[in-house]
Write a protein that holds these residues in place. Structure first.
Motif, mmCIF file in Angstrom:
data_model
loop_
_atom_site.group_PDB
_atom_site.id
_atom_site.type_symbol
_atom_site.label_atom_id
_atom_site.label_comp_id
_atom_site.label_asym_id
_atom_site.label_seq_id
_atom_site.Cartn_x
_atom_site.Cartn_y
_atom_site.Cartn_z
ATOM 1 N N ASP A 145 38.693 0.029 -0.954
ATOM 2 C CA ASP A 145 37.371 -0.298 -0.409
ATOM 3 C C ASP A 145 37.004 0.662 0.711
ATOM 4 O OD1 ASP A 145 39.633 -1.716 0.371
ATOM 5 O OD2 ASP A 145 38.506 -3.299 1.369
ATOM 6 N N PRO A 153 38.833 -3.713 -6.822
ATOM 7 C CA PRO A 153 38.501 -4.558 -7.982
ATOM 8 C C PRO A 153 39.350 -4.270 -9.219
ATOM 9 C CG PRO A 153 37.010 -2.697 -7.910
ATOM 10 C CD PRO A 153 37.984 -2.490 -6.785
ATOM 11 N N ASN A 199 31.940 -8.394 0.007
ATOM 12 C CA ASN A 199 31.770 -6.975 -0.293
ATOM 13 C C ASN A 199 31.384 -6.800 -1.760
ATOM 14 O OD1 ASN A 199 32.026 -4.184 -0.720
ATOM 15 N ND2 ASN A 199 33.685 -4.014 0.773
ATOM 16 N N PRO A 200 30.133 -6.483 -2.047
ATOM 17 C CA PRO A 200 29.694 -6.384 -3.452
ATOM 18 C C PRO A 200 30.493 -5.386 -4.277
ATOM 19 C CG PRO A 200 27.795 -6.451 -1.992
ATOM 20 C CD PRO A 200 29.001 -6.282 -1.116
ATOM 21 N N SER A 201 30.796 -4.207 -3.718
ATOM 22 C CA SER A 201 31.457 -3.152 -4.493
ATOM 23 C C SER A 201 32.927 -3.433 -4.739
ATOM 24 C CB SER A 201 31.312 -1.809 -3.777
ATOM 25 O OG SER A 201 32.004 -1.804 -2.547
ATOM 26 N N VAL A 202 33.470 -4.443 -4.083
ATOM 27 C CA VAL A 202 34.885 -4.785 -4.249
ATOM 28 C C VAL A 202 35.031 -6.197 -4.805
ATOM 29 C CG1 VAL A 202 37.096 -5.097 -3.069
ATOM 30 C CG2 VAL A 202 35.589 -3.214 -2.409
ATOM 31 N N LEU A 248 32.269 -6.897 -7.805
ATOM 32 C CA LEU A 248 32.566 -6.061 -8.970
ATOM 33 C C LEU A 248 33.841 -6.510 -9.663
ATOM 34 C CD1 LEU A 248 32.069 -3.563 -10.742
ATOM 35 C CD2 LEU A 248 33.297 -2.205 -9.021
ATOM 36 N N ASN A 261 33.850 -8.138 -13.447
ATOM 37 C CA ASN A 261 34.573 -7.426 -14.505
ATOM 38 C C ASN A 261 35.648 -8.295 -15.143
ATOM 39 O OD1 ASN A 261 33.041 -5.151 -14.099
ATOM 40 N ND2 ASN A 261 34.595 -4.057 -12.918
ATOM 41 N N SER A 286 31.365 -14.927 -9.672
ATOM 42 C CA SER A 286 31.318 -14.275 -8.361
ATOM 43 C C SER A 286 30.322 -14.970 -7.442
ATOM 44 C CB SER A 286 30.946 -12.800 -8.517
ATOM 45 O OG SER A 286 29.702 -12.676 -9.182
ATOM 46 N N ASP A 307 22.870 -8.110 -4.051
ATOM 47 C CA ASP A 307 23.122 -6.677 -3.991
ATOM 48 C C ASP A 307 22.545 -6.017 -5.243
ATOM 49 O OD1 ASP A 307 24.777 -4.432 -2.624
ATOM 50 O OD2 ASP A 307 25.365 -4.327 -4.733
ATOM 51 N N ASN A 349 23.262 -2.991 -6.606
ATOM 52 C CA ASN A 349 24.206 -2.251 -7.440
ATOM 53 C C ASN A 349 25.261 -3.151 -8.089
ATOM 54 O OD1 ASN A 349 23.027 0.299 -6.818
ATOM 55 N ND2 ASN A 349 24.099 0.286 -4.848
ATOM 56 N N TYR A 350 25.716 -4.147 -7.342
ATOM 57 C CA TYR A 350 26.753 -5.055 -7.852
ATOM 58 C C TYR A 350 26.315 -6.496 -7.603
ATOM 59 C CZ TYR A 350 29.304 -0.662 -7.395
ATOM 60 O OH TYR A 350 29.683 0.664 -7.463
#
Length: 425
Positions: A291, A332, A365-368, A371, A375, A380, A394, A396-397
């Motif tokens: 991250d 992730p 944390n959206p990217s971690v 996501l 996946n 989530s 978010d 993007n995620y």
């Protein structure tokens, strides 16, 4: 517990309950005990000793009938003794009219969800004590680390004022337990605080070494900072490295990147040698997390291991014109979620005797966090108390659900699982 209640009823000649079903009596007593709890009193677990069910109690109106069928006396909370829990009142209208109900499994991130730096967020204590009271299985999945799972569990138990077991804790480096014995028997560089060396030993690594120990072997390897070094425990003139392990955040980026690059470019892991020309990475490289940012009590998010990784890989490519092959753990990554899911199922079955219905992952944390959960097929939930602070979701995620804080996330989960009454807001 059901057999105890049934036997007690039969022994007293009770065949049918008209005024109140036995199930309603149980539920009413549980709800009263829960809602009448004050911040300085215990909330008892649902055990035969704490329910105080006495069919001879004159205050409990039970009438006989000709029907001998008594049904639906299973209740929501598992009849298992729980450690004493001091808890404030939580205004939730719990649905305890559920029979043989599977429980949701909940995965919590820590930083930005339950704590902000040294401060425990105000909703955290209520949330965890509620889940403990209801025997709902939950775990902590964080990309942080630097200590053993047992020590982290002890720390969280003290901070959160609920009993937490080491089986409930997955740190960024926890899946490194699964690295092969072939590598564990070799000399390995461990990047992170000094405590990471002991963590590596607890995972079975026989020869972990820190960069400050390597510098004491030959100070010219990092001739810049005047720091407190540790004696080198191995003969590095005759030892070969087997791996580089990024266990936790580095506070000495320069020396860690320099020494790690030296090892990866070496001839067969022999520090002080170099492949000319460079052909292939000498040893495998593992990272516990990736991250870029994480949240503490400073107003702006801080660099995480992902930032270190960016600098490390960029410099390595400048030196070799080739990319590092990194084996990535932490969120992730799928292998970390596989590891966590297996532990959650074992904890739920062995410690709570509960079956899991659905799994929810709560993070900031959206990217971690988001996501990884998306996946892996988990539900989530994104909170606004950490890296993500404002907005509907978010871009993007996007999370499946966005709430303000961790208590709101659990209210949502209980509602989704029909563990709250329909009129609960």
């Amino acid at each position: 517990m059901n057999s105890m209640i049934l036997n007690s009823c039969k022994n007293n000649g009770i065949k049918l309950i008209n005024t109140l079903t036995l199930e309603s009596c149980i539920n009413k007593l549980l709800i009263n005990q829960f809602h009448n709890a004050k911040s300085n009193k215990e909330i008892p677990s649902a055990t035969p000793n704490t329910l105080n069910l006495n069919v001879n109690n004159p205050n409990l109106k039970i009438e006989n009938s000709n029907d001998s069928d008594i049904k639906n006396i299973d209740i929501l909370i598992n009849p298992q003794q729980q450690a004493n829990i001091q808890t404030p009142q939580v205004d939730l209208k719990l649905n305890l009219n559920v029979t043989k109900h599977k429980k949701p499994g909940i995965i919590f991130d820590i930083d930005g969800v339950l704590v902000k730096g040294k401060n425990v967020l105000p909703e955290t204590l209520k949330t965890l004590k509620l889940l403990n009271t209801l025997h709902i299985p939950y775990m902590f999945l964080t990309n942080g680390g630097g200590k053993t799972e047992k020590k982290k569990a002890q720390e969280l138990s003290q901070r959160f004022q609920v009993p937490i077991r080491e089986e409930q804790v997955v740190l960024g480096h926890s899946p490194m337990r699964t690295i092969s014995d072939e590598i564990k028997n070799k000399l390995v560089l461990v990047i992170g605080p000094d405590s990471c060396k002991e963590v590596a030993k607890s995972y079975g690594f026989k020869k972990p070494i820190l960069s400050k120990e390597i510098i004491s072997w030959r100070p010219s390897i990092w001739p810049f900072e005047d720091q407190q070094l540790l004696d080198c425990p191995y003969d590095l003139d005759n030892e070969q490295f087997g791996a580089v392990l990024m266990f936790n955040d580095s506070n000495t980026w320069g020396q860690d990147i320099q020494i790690a690059c030296d090892i990866l470019r070496s001839q067969n892991g022999k520090l002080g040698t170099q492949q000319i020309p460079y052909e292939k990475q000498a040893v495998p490289c593992y990272f516990a997390a990736a991250d870029l940012l994480w949240s503490n009590d400073f107003p702006l998010s801080r660099f995480g291991q992902g930032a270190f990784k960016m600098a490390f890989t960029k410099l390595f490519k400048e030196l070799t014109e080739k990319d590092i092959d990194i084996i990535q753990f932490g969120k992730p990554e799928k292998k970390t979620y596989d590891f966590t899911k297996e532990l959650l199922e074992k904890f739920s079955k062995n410690c709570l005797n509960e079956e899991i219905s659905n799994i929810y992952a709560v993070g900031d944390n959206p990217s971690v966090d988001v996501l990884g959960a998306n996946n892996y097929g988990w539900h989530s939930i994104l909170v606004r108390t950490g890296v993500f602070k404002t907005g509907e979701n978010d871009k993007n995620y996007p999370a499946k659900t966005v709430v303000n804080n961790v208590l709101d996330s659990v209210k949502f989960i209980l509602s989704q699982e029909n563990l709250l009454n329909e009129n609960e807001n």
